[in-house]
Write a protein that holds these residues in place. Sequence first.
Motif, PDB file in Angstrom:
ATOM      1  N   CYS A  59       0.837  -1.201   0.000  1.00 49.98           N
ATOM      2  CA  CYS A  59       0.000   0.000   0.000  1.00 49.98           C
ATOM      3  C   CYS A  59       0.869   1.247   0.000  1.00 49.98           C
ATOM      4  O   CYS A  59       1.835   1.355   0.756  1.00 49.98           O
ATOM      5  N   ARG A  74      -0.034  -0.196   6.237  1.00 47.85           N
ATOM      6  CA  ARG A  74       0.389   1.142   5.806  1.00 47.85           C
ATOM      7  C   ARG A  74       1.817   1.110   5.279  1.00 47.85           C
ATOM      8  O   ARG A  74       2.614   0.236   5.645  1.00 47.85           O
ATOM      9  N   ARG A  75       2.142   2.061   4.434  1.00 50.11           N
ATOM     10  CA  ARG A  75       3.458   2.108   3.797  1.00 50.11           C
ATOM     11  C   ARG A  75       4.601   2.050   4.814  1.00 50.11           C
ATOM     12  O   ARG A  75       5.610   1.364   4.609  1.00 50.11           O
ATOM     13  N   GLY A 122      -4.346  -3.377  -0.692  1.00 50.97           N
ATOM     14  CA  GLY A 122      -3.920  -2.024  -0.381  1.00 50.97           C
ATOM     15  C   GLY A 122      -3.916  -1.223  -1.676  1.00 50.97           C
ATOM     16  O   GLY A 122      -4.222  -1.746  -2.754  1.00 50.97           O
ATOM     17  N   GLU A 123      -3.604   0.048  -1.586  1.00 50.88           N
ATOM     18  CA  GLU A 123      -3.521   0.867  -2.805  1.00 50.88           C
ATOM     19  C   GLU A 123      -2.176   0.579  -3.465  1.00 50.88           C
ATOM     20  O   GLU A 123      -1.159   1.197  -3.156  1.00 50.88           O
ATOM     21  N   ASP A 124      -2.196  -0.401  -4.351  1.00 50.96           N
ATOM     22  CA  ASP A 124      -0.987  -0.977  -4.935  1.00 50.96           C
ATOM     23  C   ASP A 124      -0.964  -0.717  -6.442  1.00 50.96           C
ATOM     24  O   ASP A 124      -1.696  -1.349  -7.206  1.00 50.96           O
TER      25      ASP A 124
END
Length: 436
Positions: A158, A168-169, A204-206
């Motif tokens: 992510c 989270r990153r 995740g936002e990948d």
Amino acid sequence: MKASKEKYIIICYSTSEMLNADRVIKSQGIHTDLVPTPIQYGSICSTSIAIAKEDRQLVENTLKENNLSFKEIHPYESRKLSGLMESLKKNIITHTFRDIMSKIEEDLDITKEEITYLLKTESKNEIEAIFQTADQMRKEIVGDVVEIRGAIEFSNHCKKNCNYCGIRRGCTVPKRYRMEEEEIMEVIHQLHSWGIKTVILQSGEDDYYTTEILVKLIRRIKRETKMMITLSIGERSFTDYETLREAGANNFLLKIETTNKDIFKFIHPDDDFDERLKCSKGLRQLGYVNGSGNMIGLPGQRPEDIAEDILFFKDMAIHMIGIGPFIPAKGTPFELYPQGSVEMTLRAVAITRLVCKNVFLPATTALASIDPDGQTKALQAGANTIMLISTPAKYRSNYQIYSNKNMIDLQSAFRAVKESGRKLPKYLKISPEEVQ
């Protein structure tokens, strides 16, 4: 639109026709709302156009002049909860509570202040009545069958740094992973063999999974199984959402998490509330079965904030609403914050059913993670959906959005359905006895 009796509902033959009709109607300066279709007129997954009573003739003329076909246009019929006030006669309740319940019985909209009252009341009789009424509405609106869906968490990479999230990153997770197409399809076919109709692809936002990669996967799922597809992959461009929709994605889950902009910024240091809202509106415009949700017990959250969230779901015509307790993950900036309340989460679920009516309300995994009986309780409070965690075992422990996540499988889902006195969907090809 103040009350349901003042509305007319326009039912179209398809989502594309509905969106086109809505655009043309709006171009004439006529106010419309896109709303989940009332159950007496269609599927829980469909969307209809709501207009004011006085605009009916003008709207019908406009549609005919533009050669736009529609299936039906007729008054919105109230779905009264028969016998509600009679059942409360002997209860010791306040005049305020009685007035709110009377409006709910008559299918009238309740206000933010009234929703807040329901969230705040400490009266045992009133709290019990909220749950009973939500369960009655659930039964009359969507019935006794619990929808079963399968979720595949296909990537825990992510780019975002949400302060509570375990993927989270900036969080050190046991191991980052990305599932290959063949691995995803293996799970898809397993779910399909069980009779599951909808798969949720969550990550995740990948950015590794480009629109092209996702389109290829979506088309393959449709070609080989014809399953309904829900995407939960975060914020993307309108063009990406449009391309994924055209490829065959049916539903999209993008939680608002809170409508309080200050809290949103506090929990999402690298996100923007207005961008999230823009994405939600874009998904609605594209005709997705639109999903959202919130967390109960966020730092600084008040009952008034939860009331705003519930009204947001209604005003945005959200079809799927995931409500779970706030559970911060270990190793995050928020790990020492207290988790949300089970009781308040259940109350928010119940009140959302009373306000939004014909929607999917999951008995969330987060709720089951802090209360072993959480899903059973949610089903008894108005929920009607369970999402199985279908991620392969070798990856599951690494997808920890929050700590101590409960891995919902068929056995636990069947148990919750049985304990809540509800029914399994007829489409399932696997029985409780087969998973003992």
